[in-house]
Scaffold this motif. Structure first.
Motif, PDB file in Angstrom:
ATOM      1  N   PHE A  62       0.379  16.869   0.408  1.00 42.96           N
ATOM      2  CA  PHE A  62      -0.048  16.195   1.633  1.00 42.96           C
ATOM      3  C   PHE A  62       1.165  15.831   2.485  1.00 42.96           C
ATOM      4  O   PHE A  62       2.125  15.225   1.992  1.00 42.96           O
ATOM      5  N   LEU A  63       1.113  16.199   3.757  1.00 44.09           N
ATOM      6  CA  LEU A  63       2.214  15.952   4.679  1.00 44.09           C
ATOM      7  C   LEU A  63       2.208  14.510   5.173  1.00 44.09           C
ATOM      8  O   LEU A  63       1.159  13.863   5.254  1.00 44.09           O
ATOM      9  N   GLU A  64       3.383  14.030   5.525  1.00 40.06           N
ATOM     10  CA  GLU A  64       3.503  12.679   6.072  1.00 40.06           C
ATOM     11  C   GLU A  64       2.812  12.620   7.435  1.00 40.06           C
ATOM     12  O   GLU A  64       2.934  13.530   8.246  1.00 40.06           O
ATOM     13  N   TYR A  65       2.099  11.551   7.674  1.00 36.83           N
ATOM     14  CA  TYR A  65       1.334  11.401   8.916  1.00 36.83           C
ATOM     15  C   TYR A  65       2.234  10.888  10.030  1.00 36.83           C
ATOM     16  O   TYR A  65       3.051   9.988   9.815  1.00 36.83           O
ATOM     17  N   ASP A  66       2.086  11.460  11.210  1.00 40.23           N
ATOM     18  CA  ASP A  66       2.887  11.062  12.375  1.00 40.23           C
ATOM     19  C   ASP A  66       2.069  10.113  13.236  1.00 40.23           C
ATOM     20  O   ASP A  66       1.138  10.523  13.927  1.00 40.23           O
ATOM     21  N   TRP A  67       2.426   8.838  13.201  1.00 43.65           N
ATOM     22  CA  TRP A  67       1.662   7.818  13.920  1.00 43.65           C
ATOM     23  C   TRP A  67       2.139   7.600  15.360  1.00 43.65           C
ATOM     24  O   TRP A  67       1.622   6.726  16.052  1.00 43.65           O
ATOM     25  N   ARG A  68       3.099   8.374  15.811  1.00 43.02           N
ATOM     26  CA  ARG A  68       3.556   8.223  17.192  1.00 43.02           C
ATOM     27  C   ARG A  68       2.425   8.527  18.166  1.00 43.02           C
ATOM     28  O   ARG A  68       1.546   9.368  17.891  1.00 43.02           O
ATOM     29  N   LEU A  69       2.459   7.871  19.304  1.00 45.22           N
ATOM     30  CA  LEU A  69       1.409   8.006  20.300  1.00 45.22           C
ATOM     31  C   LEU A  69       1.309   9.442  20.810  1.00 45.22           C
ATOM     32  O   LEU A  69       2.321  10.080  21.087  1.00 45.22           O
ATOM     33  N   ASN A  70       0.082   9.945  20.936  1.00 42.87           N
ATOM     34  CA  ASN A  70      -0.133  11.326  21.403  1.00 42.87           C
ATOM     35  C   ASN A  70      -0.068  11.414  22.930  1.00 42.87           C
ATOM     36  O   ASN A  70      -0.953  11.954  23.579  1.00 42.87           O
ATOM     37  N   ARG A  71       0.981  10.874  23.477  1.00 47.13           N
ATOM     38  CA  ARG A  71       1.120  10.829  24.938  1.00 47.13           C
ATOM     39  C   ARG A  71       1.738  12.109  25.478  1.00 47.13           C
ATOM     40  O   ARG A  71       2.459  12.820  24.787  1.00 47.13           O
TER      41      ARG A  71
END
Length: 268
Positions: free
Chosen positions: A258-267
């Protein structure tokens, strides 16, 4: 002898739930906002949101969300399964945008909208079906927990305003096209090689953490899936363009990571 007009009025009253409103199941206002502010990237496997321009249309967003909040529970209960599910998906995505805009531009992630004691998904900041609600109530209590929808593909439809999340669709979900739309967002997500890919050299299948968090929803028999391996096998063509790799995925025996989740804003 009864007056015919009185009989007609009685029939109308019986047919319409108390407090019912004339609801637009096409969600046209929401579609208009999405088409204006959401852009496809990465060959159509991901999308970004122009939150700056969305701010300028916040009145229209709030007007649309108000139509969702105005729907009473009795009216919602009278709708078809797909009308309800489309309503809930759009509500989740719409109120998520509202939550971001309430803190934008001073945030880098949806997690910045929470507090030390309350996560963003537990904040009861909107009204829906007659009570104050939070995003987790929509997703986990209604969509996943009600026992009415039994839909594993929901995880590719609800959007948490993050890069790691499946794409925010650039149109509203609607009942008459719901199944096709759910398959479409699933296809786009599985074809995103930044979040799901097969490494033939190491025989490893790397997938989003979403499959770790919600593995149980792919084991319950929903849509016929009884395991993650079965889900990946059925959609091997979306996980790799190489026929040999697709066959390896179908056969199983790979190591799942499982890959690390990217919580940065999808802007944008």
């Amino acid at each position: 002898m009864k007056h015919p007009c009185l009989s007609l009025i009685l029939l109308i009253a019986l047919a319409c739930p108390a407090g019912a409103i004339d609801f637009d199941h096409s969600h046209a206002a929401w579609s208009g906002l999405l088409q204006k502010h959401v852009t496809w990237v990465s060959d159509g496997t991901a999308s970004v949101v122009d939150y700056d321009s969305f701010l300028a249309d916040r009145r229209q967003l709030r007007d649309y969300l108000a139509t969702l909040s105005a729907v009473p529970q009795q009216q919602f209960a009278s709708w078809s399964r797909d009308e309800q599910l489309a309503f809930l998906i759009n509500a989740y995505n719409g109120f998520t945008i509202e939550l971001i805009l309430d803190h934008y531009p001073g945030i880098d992630s949806i997690r910045d909208t929470g507090s030390l004691f309350t996560s963003p998904w537990k904040k009861a900041f909107f009204s829906l079906l007659g009570d104050q609600r939070h995003l987790d109530w929509v997703e986990h209590e209604m969509i996943r927990g009600s026992g009415r929808y039994d839909e594993p593909l929901i995880h590719f439809a609800v959007n948490c305003a993050s890069i790691g999340c499946p794409a925010l669709l650039d149109e509203a979900f609607v009942a008459e096209r719901l199944d096709g739309q759910l398959l479409d967002v699933t296809r786009r997500f599985l074809m995103d090689r930044s979040r799901n890919y097969f490494d033939a050299a190491t025989n490893r299948l790397y997938v989003s953490s979403i499959f770790d968090w919600y593995e149980e929803d792919f084991r319950r028999g929903w849509r016929g899936y009884t395991s993650l391996d079965e889900f990946f096998a059925r959609h091997a063509g979306w996980l790799s363009a190489d026929p040999a790799n697709q066959e390896k995925i179908r056969q199983g025996g790979y190591r799942l990571l499982f890959l690390e989740y990217d919580w940065r804003l999808n802007r944008r």
